[in-house]
Structures are given as C-alpha cells and as structure tokens.
Write a protein that holds these residues in place. Structure first.
Motif, short mmCIF file in Angstrom:
data_model
loop_
_atom_site.label_atom_id
_atom_site.label_comp_id
_atom_site.label_asym_id
_atom_site.label_seq_id
_atom_site.Cartn_x
_atom_site.Cartn_y
_atom_site.Cartn_z
N HIS A 172 36.08 33.65 40.43
CA HIS A 172 37.10 34.34 41.20
C HIS A 172 38.52 33.91 40.87
CE1 HIS A 172 33.80 35.94 43.61
NE2 HIS A 172 33.31 34.71 43.63
N ARG A 173 38.72 33.23 39.76
CA ARG A 173 40.07 32.86 39.36
C ARG A 173 40.76 34.07 38.76
NH1 ARG A 173 39.34 28.17 35.07
NH2 ARG A 173 41.60 28.17 35.16
N ALA A 174 42.08 34.14 38.91
CA ALA A 174 42.87 35.23 38.34
C ALA A 174 42.77 35.16 36.82
CB ALA A 174 44.31 35.13 38.79
N GLY A 175 42.48 36.29 36.18
CA GLY A 175 42.41 36.33 34.72
C GLY A 175 41.32 35.46 34.15
N ARG A 176 40.20 35.32 34.88
CA ARG A 176 39.18 34.35 34.46
C ARG A 176 38.58 34.67 33.10
NH1 ARG A 176 33.83 36.05 35.45
NH2 ARG A 176 33.69 38.02 36.58
N ALA A 177 38.60 35.95 32.67
CA ALA A 177 37.98 36.29 31.39
C ALA A 177 38.69 35.63 30.22
CB ALA A 177 37.99 37.81 31.19
N ALA A 178 39.97 35.28 30.43
CA ALA A 178 40.75 34.71 29.33
C ALA A 178 40.85 33.20 29.41
CB ALA A 178 42.17 35.29 29.35
#
Length: 295
Positions: A172-178
């Motif tokens: 659930h972190r912002a921009g976790r995919a990167a």
C-alpha cells in the motif's frame, strides 16, 4: 520509556459523538499502535492531519463511503472486509452513508519507516475499499489480543504491529511498483552472538512484558530487521520463541519447586494459573497439574 499512543495521536474521528466505542488499547502501553473497535453512525466531516497512519477495517456492510472534497472526491460501496487507508500528515474529509462497525488501527510513522528500511522515506497511498487478506487478518488478530489482553502478550502485539507495517509498505505504499519491497532483502538469520544475547535477555526477563523493540535493540537491529532475522534463525516469531521459553521454565519448576502452580505461572511470565494452563495445553497437550505429578 516511550509513552503509549492514544486519542491525541489520532485524527479525531474517535472523539466524535457519532462514534460509540466498544474497546480500545488505551492504558495498555502500546507505543507503536493504537486500536479501537466501535459502532459509527452516518456523518460527513473534515479532520486535521495526524502523525499516525490510519487503517480502517469494515466489519460489516456494504456501505457507501466518500473521501476528499469537490472534484477530487470519490466514493465507493465498501463491503465487509474492505479497508480505508489514510497516510499520516494529510487532512481527511470523509462521508459515511450508513451505520457501520469498524476497527481503527493507528500506526506510528516510526513503525512504518522501520518496516520500509533506511533507503528512502515511505509514503502510503490513499485507498478506499481495497481488500488485503493478510492485513485484515493482522488487524483482527490485534483485536482478538485486545479482547483477551494479558500483559505478557506485549511482545506478540509488537510483532503484529510490525507485520501490519510491513504489509502496508509491501502492498500500500505510494508508487510501490517502482520501489524495492522489503521482501527483496536477503533473508539471513541472526548471528550466533546476536541470538545468544537476545536469548539471554528473554531468559533473564521471563516474568516481564518484553517489548519487541528492546529485543531488537539487544541485537543491534531495527524491529523489522530483527523480526525477519530472528525467524530466519529459529523458524519462529520472537513472541512464539519467548512463549516456548516460558513454558519450558514452568515445566522445570513444576517438577522441582513445591511452590503453588499459580506462583510458578507468575514467575514464568504468565498472567495467572489459567493462562499457563491454556498455553501448556495448546503447546504440549498437557496441564501444569499433570506435569507436577510426573505423568
């Protein structure tokens, strides 16, 4: 000693007249997380930013929830098991359309950053109606621990808080995919010296509530690093290992010490004789009385 988290560390929802609390962690010394279970009635309100991250678990539903203001607002019909996640440091505007039973978990930013590692600051995404089976299970486990609170469960509560923080970082972190996940780290175990130091602390303080942060400090690690490396070393979470030490010591004393069983339970870190009996049945399939008789 770090003071516990309480209502002053939340964003104000729990202090409103439309919230009917059933139980909270107030007064239990939880310093990384604050838990509250309540019935909420319909409302629309804006709240100032808090220093804690908020996870709301919907216990029933579905119910329509709207967050945000104006064109930036969005709404969703959230079913039972749905989550509302709000990062620390951001104002919150929310509208609840119907009665709802919820569990609120407020997590300190220190716990979140610790779970994220030292490479960069972790920011959570704002989420509405998302589902996460593991995070839901952790929140429910915290509530179950609250329902049956024993001071000796302090290490377990800290472990659950650490698990919640790790899952928030992972999913659930912002921009976790990167970004790099904590699970990408090499899963190495504690070194022998670290493990022996930690075990000595546990054995010396069997009768005390033992915060996970103190065990991590003894190993020279952050809480999240310690939890992962301890389990890699032993195959058990710290609270499970500690409970095993307490049971082992209780068995030794039951065989060699004529003191009452209730006294031995307290000396080994259990809240009372029934607590020892419950744990011993679960772990060994026997009772303190049976151990004492040598059967």
């Amino acid at each position: 000693m770090t003071s516990e988290l309480g209502l002053l560390d939340t964003n104000g929802i729990l202090g409103q007249p439309w919230v009917e609390p059933e139980r909270t962690s107030a007064g239990l010394g939880w310093d990384k997380q604050y838990l509250s279970v309540q019935r909420e009635r319909p409302y629309r309100e804006s709240f100032a930013a808090a220093g804690t991250h908020l996870v709301i678990l919907h216990l029933d539903g579905p119910v329509v929830v709207r967050r945000g203001r104006g064109r930036a607002s969005r709404s969703r019909k959230v079913p039972a098991g749905g989550l509302f996640i709000h990062p620390a440091g951001r104002d919150l505007t929310v509208e609840l359309s119907g009665d709802l039973n919820t569990v609120h978990l407020y997590l300190s930013d220190d716990a979140l950053q610790d779970a994220g590692g030292a490479d960069r600051q972790v920011e959570l995404a704002e989420e509405l109606g998302t589902t996460d089976g593991l995070l839901e299970q952790v929140v429910r486990s915290l509530d179950e621990t609250l329902r049956q609170w024993e001071p000796t469960a302090r290490t377990y509560v800290d472990q659950l808080g650490s698990m919640a923080a790790a899952q928030l970082v992972r999913r659930h972190r912002a921009g976790r995919a990167a970004t790099r996940s904590p699970g990408d780290e090499l899963a190495r175990g504690l070194g022998s010296r670290q493990f022996e130091t930690v075990r000595a602390v546990m054995e010396e303080r069997l009768a005390e509530p033992l915060p996970l942060a103190e065990l991590a400090s003894a190993a020279g690690l952050s809480v999240s690093q310690f939890s992962r490396q301890f389990k890699a070393r032993t195959g058990l979470a710290p609270h499970r290992f500690l409970l095993g030490l307490r049971v082992d010591q209780a068995c030794r004393l039951l065989r060699t010490d004529p003191a009452p069983i209730a006294e031995i339970a307290i000396r080994c870190g259990f809240s009372h004789q029934e607590h020892l009996t419950r744990v011993m049945k679960a772990q060994l399939g026997t009772t303190p009385g049976t151990v004492r008789r040598g059967s």
